[in-house]
Design an enzyme around this catalytic site. Structure first.
Site, PDB file in Angstrom:
ATOM      1  N   ARG A  45      -1.197 -24.687  12.783  1.00  0.00           N
ATOM      2  CA  ARG A  45      -1.567 -23.925  11.586  1.00  0.00           C
ATOM      3  C   ARG A  45      -3.023 -23.466  11.662  1.00  0.00           C
ATOM      4  O   ARG A  45      -3.360 -22.363  11.269  1.00  0.00           O
ATOM      5  CB  ARG A  45      -1.330 -24.737  10.297  1.00  0.00           C
ATOM      6  CG  ARG A  45      -1.980 -24.098   9.072  1.00  0.00           C
ATOM      7  CD  ARG A  45      -1.363 -24.479   7.733  1.00  0.00           C
ATOM      8  NE  ARG A  45      -1.004 -25.865   7.590  1.00  0.00           N
ATOM      9  CZ  ARG A  45      -1.871 -26.872   7.444  1.00  0.00           C
ATOM     10  NH1 ARG A  45      -3.166 -26.652   7.425  1.00  0.00           N
ATOM     11  NH2 ARG A  45      -1.430 -28.106   7.318  1.00  0.00           N
ATOM     12  N   TYR A  97      -2.028   1.790  -0.934  1.00  0.00           N
ATOM     13  CA  TYR A  97      -0.673   1.401  -0.530  1.00  0.00           C
ATOM     14  C   TYR A  97       0.046   0.709  -1.696  1.00  0.00           C
ATOM     15  O   TYR A  97      -0.558  -0.122  -2.392  1.00  0.00           O
ATOM     16  CB  TYR A  97      -0.783   0.476   0.691  1.00  0.00           C
ATOM     17  CG  TYR A  97       0.515  -0.124   1.131  1.00  0.00           C
ATOM     18  CD1 TYR A  97       1.501   0.663   1.725  1.00  0.00           C
ATOM     19  CD2 TYR A  97       0.777  -1.478   0.954  1.00  0.00           C
ATOM     20  CE1 TYR A  97       2.697   0.112   2.123  1.00  0.00           C
ATOM     21  CE2 TYR A  97       1.979  -2.043   1.362  1.00  0.00           C
ATOM     22  CZ  TYR A  97       2.931  -1.241   1.942  1.00  0.00           C
ATOM     23  OH  TYR A  97       4.119  -1.785   2.338  1.00  0.00           O
ATOM     24  N   ASP A 169      -8.717  -1.217   4.578  1.00  0.00           N
ATOM     25  CA  ASP A 169      -7.377  -1.286   5.161  1.00  0.00           C
ATOM     26  C   ASP A 169      -7.330  -0.189   6.230  1.00  0.00           C
ATOM     27  O   ASP A 169      -7.289   0.992   5.922  1.00  0.00           O
ATOM     28  CB  ASP A 169      -6.331  -1.048   4.065  1.00  0.00           C
ATOM     29  CG  ASP A 169      -4.893  -1.139   4.584  1.00  0.00           C
ATOM     30  OD1 ASP A 169      -4.692  -0.963   5.797  1.00  0.00           O
ATOM     31  OD2 ASP A 169      -3.982  -1.367   3.761  1.00  0.00           O
ATOM     32  N   LYS A 194       2.646  -1.976  11.813  1.00  0.00           N
ATOM     33  CA  LYS A 194       2.679  -0.529  12.002  1.00  0.00           C
ATOM     34  C   LYS A 194       2.264  -0.167  13.431  1.00  0.00           C
ATOM     35  O   LYS A 194       2.834  -0.691  14.353  1.00  0.00           O
ATOM     36  CB  LYS A 194       1.819   0.142  10.926  1.00  0.00           C
ATOM     37  CG  LYS A 194       2.070  -0.408   9.498  1.00  0.00           C
ATOM     38  CD  LYS A 194       3.479  -0.119   8.996  1.00  0.00           C
ATOM     39  CE  LYS A 194       3.854  -0.913   7.748  1.00  0.00           C
ATOM     40  NZ  LYS A 194       2.946  -0.820   6.621  1.00  0.00           N
TER      41      LYS A 194
HETATM   42  C1  LIG Z   1       2.563  -1.565   5.554  1.00  0.00           C
HETATM   43  C2  LIG Z   1       1.215  -1.524   4.989  1.00  0.00           C
HETATM   44  C3  LIG Z   1       0.648  -2.651   4.371  1.00  0.00           C
HETATM   45  C4  LIG Z   1       1.426  -3.952   4.194  1.00  0.00           C
HETATM   46  O1  LIG Z   1       1.728  -4.546   5.415  1.00  0.00           O
HETATM   47  P1  LIG Z   1       3.035  -5.470   5.685  1.00  0.00           P
HETATM   48  O2  LIG Z   1       2.900  -5.825   7.123  1.00  0.00           O
HETATM   49  O3  LIG Z   1       4.237  -4.654   5.369  1.00  0.00           O
HETATM   50  O4  LIG Z   1       2.918  -6.649   4.785  1.00  0.00           O
HETATM   51  C5  LIG Z   1      -0.644  -2.545   3.886  1.00  0.00           C
HETATM   52  N1  LIG Z   1      -1.342  -1.394   3.988  1.00  0.00           N
HETATM   53  C6  LIG Z   1      -0.833  -0.293   4.558  1.00  0.00           C
HETATM   54  C7  LIG Z   1      -1.657   0.939   4.646  1.00  0.00           C
HETATM   55  C8  LIG Z   1       0.461  -0.311   5.083  1.00  0.00           C
HETATM   56  O5  LIG Z   1       0.976   0.787   5.633  1.00  0.00           O
END
Ligand SMILES: *Cc1c(COP(=O)(O)O)cnc(C)c1O
Length: 378
Positions: A45, A97, A169, A194
């Site tokens: 962990r 998002y 982000d 992504k």
């Molecule tokens: C998909 C996404 C998230 C969330 O990520 P997960 O891996 O689905 O939890 C946050 N910010 C952006 C810009 C995203 O495209």
């Protein structure tokens, strides 16, 4: 950790044994030589070699000094929010998002924090919001789905002056196209689900920083709350990361061609792509990013009914809510990625029912265009 040029293909070589690729280490715990000598790692962990290697490679690309790989992008967002005191104030983009919007709203409803959603491209609105004591400013640029740009250096400087931490982000541009820490942000987060993994087969996230004290707090909370990603996910994500610069370049080249095609088509009402010289944020895109990226948003003449007919006829491009994958994915943000956002917030963010978001993949551009063209001509 030394930094690498953003275009460098990540050659993740294991320094253990003779492996070129690090072996998968699934053990939950590690043998101690004596009860007084804590080995490192000791328990999975808090530390795991596969996860640690992914953190090292991501940190090199982002110009960070460390951080944590988490189970998802959302757990990376939650981890960032655990760094601020309870009931502290967060400023977030009004067009962030959908999942981030939902998380912030739900935590605010419980009184764990307060949140103000602001148009971060509006200087006066940001100044007014920062006049109230704020612990964290959330940045997401280009925005999802409309691909509006926020001036990271300017927002980060204002936030710093007001005593707030900034987190960016960086999921959409990836570190190959944008490096928020170099522009003054304290934290950078990712949904590695992504483009970083990029093969559509692994959910994960990351939160990285430069400052040693901040990294220590990130590691503390990830361990205390158990927000870490699995060794398997780390190994698979690392495999995707090795080709990230190549894939981003190929997907972006495709996106430029596809955006031009869409802009010329009579059935398309508007195309939002930062690579266009007439995009309102084109100059900022040139200054802040090393390329316009692989995401396109567009509206069809005829609105929602036209969108339904169009989506029905697509064969190659998949209707799905993810992005940054090898295959082209299209979505209707209003009912898919941004359904966590109430109608009036969607309207404020410019997310209309007929808006489409296209993540351009690695197929031949001519095949993507042929598929879109067949569906548009119907
Ligand atoms: C998909 C996404 C998230 C969330 O990520 P997960 O891996 O689905 O939890 C946050 N910010 C952006 C810009 C995203 O495209």
């Amino acid at each position: 950790m030394s930094s690498r040029a953003p275009g460098t293909v990540v050659a993740a070589a294991s320094r253990e044994g003779r492996d070129i690729v690090a072996p998968l280490r699934r053990s939950d715990s590690y043998r101690w030589d004596s009860p007084d000598e804590k080995p490192s790692p000791d328990y999975s962990r808090s530390a795991n070699p596969n996860r640690d290697e992914l953190v090292t490679r991501l940190a090199e690309l982002e110009g960070a000094n460390g951080g944590v790989v988490t189970s998802s992008g959302q757990s990376a967002a939650l981890l960032a929010l655990l760094l601020i005191p309870s009931s502290a104030r967060v400023i977030a983009p009004h067009d962030c998002y959908g999942g981030t919007y939902r998380l912030l709203e739900a935590l605010a409803e419980q009184g764990r924090l307060s949140v103000e959603f602001v148009d971060l491209t509006d200087d006066d609105a940001l100044d007014a919001a920062l006049a109230t004591e704020t612990a964290m400013v959330w940045i997401e640029t280009p925005s999802n789905p409309l691909l509006r740009l926020t001036d990271i250096a300017s927002v980060a400087a204002k936030a710093k002056k007001a005593g707030a931490l900034t987190v960016a982000d960086n999921t959409l541009p990836t570190p190959c196209r944008q490096q928020p820490l170099a522009l003054g942000c304290d934290l950078v987060m990712h949904s590695t689900t992504k483009a970083i993994n990029g093969h559509g087969d692994c959910v994960g996230g990351a939160l990285l920083a430069r400052d040693a004290a901040l990294i220590e707090r990130i590691e503390f909370w990830a361990n205390a709350a158990g927000l870490f990603g699995s060794p398997d996910a780390a190994a698979r994500t690392l495999r995707g990361l090795r080709t990230l610069p190549l894939r981003v370049a190929a997907m972006e080249a495709n996106a430029r061609t596809v955006a031009d095609y869409l802009a010329d088509h009579d059935a398309v009402a508007a195309v939002h792509y930062p690579g266009f010289t007439d995009h309102p944020d084109h100059a900022l895109a040139e200054q802040q990013q090393t390329g316009p990226g692989f995401m396109i948003a567009f509206d069809l003449v005829g609105g929602s009914p036209a969108v339904e007919a169009f989506l029905d006829r697509l064969e190659l491009v998949n209707l799905a809510s993810s992005l940054g994958a090898h295959s082209s994915l299209i979505c209707v943000p209003a009912t898919m990625t941004h359904r966590g956002m109430p109608d009036e917030a969607q309207a404020r963010a410019g997310i209309t029912p007929g808006l489409l978001r296209l993540s351009v993949g690695l197929e031949a551009a001519s095949d993507i265009i042929a598929d879109l063209g067949r569906a548009l001509d119907s």
